[in-house]
Design a protein around this motif. Structure first.
Motif, mmCIF file in Angstrom:
data_model
loop_
_atom_site.group_PDB
_atom_site.id
_atom_site.type_symbol
_atom_site.label_atom_id
_atom_site.label_comp_id
_atom_site.label_asym_id
_atom_site.label_seq_id
_atom_site.Cartn_x
_atom_site.Cartn_y
_atom_site.Cartn_z
ATOM 1 N N GLY A 1 -5.242 -52.398 98.547
ATOM 2 C CA GLY A 1 -5.355 -51.502 97.745
ATOM 3 C C GLY A 1 -4.524 -52.091 96.184
ATOM 4 N N SER A 2 -4.156 -53.025 96.145
ATOM 5 C CA SER A 2 -3.448 -53.560 95.068
ATOM 6 C C SER A 2 -4.630 -54.248 94.100
ATOM 7 N N ALA A 3 -4.258 -53.902 92.667
ATOM 8 C CA ALA A 3 -5.317 -54.540 91.742
ATOM 9 C C ALA A 3 -4.383 -54.594 90.475
ATOM 10 N N GLN A 4 -5.148 -54.743 89.425
ATOM 11 C CA GLN A 4 -4.493 -54.877 88.064
ATOM 12 C C GLN A 4 -3.425 -56.119 87.859
ATOM 13 N N PRO A 5 -3.801 -57.112 88.450
ATOM 14 C CA PRO A 5 -2.682 -58.304 88.560
ATOM 15 C C PRO A 5 -2.338 -58.938 87.131
ATOM 16 N N ASP A 6 -1.139 -59.519 87.148
ATOM 17 C CA ASP A 6 -0.658 -60.374 85.690
ATOM 18 C C ASP A 6 -0.085 -61.487 86.230
#
Length: 428
Positions: free
Chosen positions: A44-49
């Motif tokens: 469910g994790s996304a939008q990494p930096d």
């Protein structure tokens, strides 16, 4: 404790003696070693930096669902010796956090050890449309506690602010640049750009580029407008050269030319921006595809996407004078399959560029390696075939440490996003 009991205890500590599988390693035709780099982000994790701290740690952040109505911004670190700090730390949780495939949070560190983070917070626009603010926080105890969040801007207008870039402004102070909608005449006008419009309405002004600094007392200073007219929703990026921070972004002229510009902070003032290369891309809508920049001393490399002449392409340009001038660009890739969504890194031995493609067979993530001055291509690798399509896979993130590239990206399977990572070591 006898040997048998010691073995039982050790097995219990290792969750029943289950052997942790070794990451899969492959070697491509150019001799690069690619090693799977599992990241400690839940499904469910996304939008990494991904950023490199002054002490050599890699900082990775992402957004994940927290419960039915809220999202959490989390981060973790990867030391020089490894492994990951496997239990992530939560920076913020909220129901009003903006979760956007392109306009994503950042995490960074300054030399004093402070960890900085930002996210976007929804507000209600004056015209009923969407609006959001840039919210900044910091931690001086390695993420155990976080400062009270503050807005990066003081305009007080319910409009869009976002597409932030960070850089170390001093040992204990952070620099920030962002797109600012205070002159656009309302959130609805600016938000139109995300839906294929030009982001303006009759009588409205343009999206601007602004910058400021923040210190560990959460005091905002040095606020300034850098450019009064920029593309409405293309990301910005900053790299620190020997002559100061070099900021790159997609400009916007009165006749809708949206090429990549660069400006450098000299002392207390930003120089007048200069076009990196005059593509002449005329488009009356925001392509949501900003540039990336990396620097080492006076050398800098900018990567970007353009579809000038109806030909999608990814290009690289090199500067030997900290962004004062750029050589003619190198074309990395071209054709209808090219999606752009680039990131770039630079060290003494090579320049790296990552980008996405999508054709009938699906999406793929690519990484090319060039001589530092871009005089020759050293290798080109398909890092991964993705299950996700379209915008859901977001932007890959790239960092280089000790000559090795680290790449993180989002894939989507059965509607669920998941972060993936790869380490790429060039031949010695």
């Amino acid at each position: 404790m006898n040997n048998a009991l010691a073995t039982i205890v050790a097995c219990a500590l290792l969750a029943g003696c289950q052997q942790v599988p070794r990451p899969e390693t492959t070697t491509d035709a150019a001799g690069n070693t690619l090693t799977q780099w599992p990241v400690p982000a839940a499904a469910g994790s996304a939008q990494p930096d991904l950023s490199l701290a002054p002490d050599g740690r890699l900082l990775l952040s992402w957004i994940k669902p927290y419960d039915k109505s809220r999202h959490a911004l989390q981060y973790t670190t990867f030391d020089r010796q490894g492994p990951w700090q496997w239990t992530p730390k939560t920076i913020a949780v909220g129901a009003s956090m903006v979760v956007n495939w392109a306009d994503t949070p950042h995490v960074a560190a300054t030399a004093d050890g402070t960890i900085w983070a930002h996210w976007l917070q929804k507000t209600r626009g004056e015209d009923g449309g969407a609006a959001y603010d840039v919210i900044v926080t910091h931690s001086v105890d390695d993420g155990l506690t976080w400062s009270a969040p503050v807005r990066a801007h003081d305009d007080g207008k319910a409009v869009e602010h976002g597409f932030v870039s960070f850089w170390p402004a001093a040992r204990d102070r952070l620099g920030m640049a962002w797109l600012d909608g205070r002159n656009t005449g309302g959130a609805h006008a600016a938000h139109a750009a995300h839906d294929g419009g030009n982001g303006t309405a009759e009588g409205a002004g343009m999206m601007s580029l602004r910058a400021a600094t923040i210190d560990t007392a959460s005091r905002i200073a040095d606020a300034v407008e850098v450019d009064p007219s920029v593309c409405d929703c293309c990301g910005t990026d900053v790299a620190v050269t020997a002559r100061g921070p070099l900021l790159v972004y997609r400009d916007r002229t009165d006749n809708e030319i949206r090429d990549i510009h660069a400006t450098r902070l000299e002392g207390d003032a930003w120089r007048a921006s200069r076009v990196v290369h005059a593509d002449g891309w005329k488009i009356a809508a925001c392509p949501v595809n900003g540039p990336a920049v990396a620097a080492a001393g006076d050398n800098a490399v900018v990567a970007w996407y353009s579809a000038a002449g109806d030909m999608p392409k990814v290009q690289l340009a090199y500067s030997v004078d900290a962004g004062d001038t750029f050589a003619a660009p190198v074309q990395v890739d071209a054709g209808e399959a090219v999606q752009g969504r680039v990131d770039v890194a630079l060290d003494a031995k090579q320049a790296w560029v990552a980008w996405l493609r999508e054709d009938a067979a699906g999406q793929s993530l690519w990484l090319a390696r060039y001589a530092p001055d871009l005089s020759r291509e050293l290798s080109r690798t398909q890092v991964a075939k993705l299950q996700g399509r379209g915008r859901a896979t977001g932007f890959p993130k790239l960092a280089v440490r000790d000559g090795e590239a680290f790449l993180v990206w989002t894939d989507v399977a059965a509607g669920v996003p998941q972060l993936h990572g790869m380490r790429i070591a060039p031949p010695r």
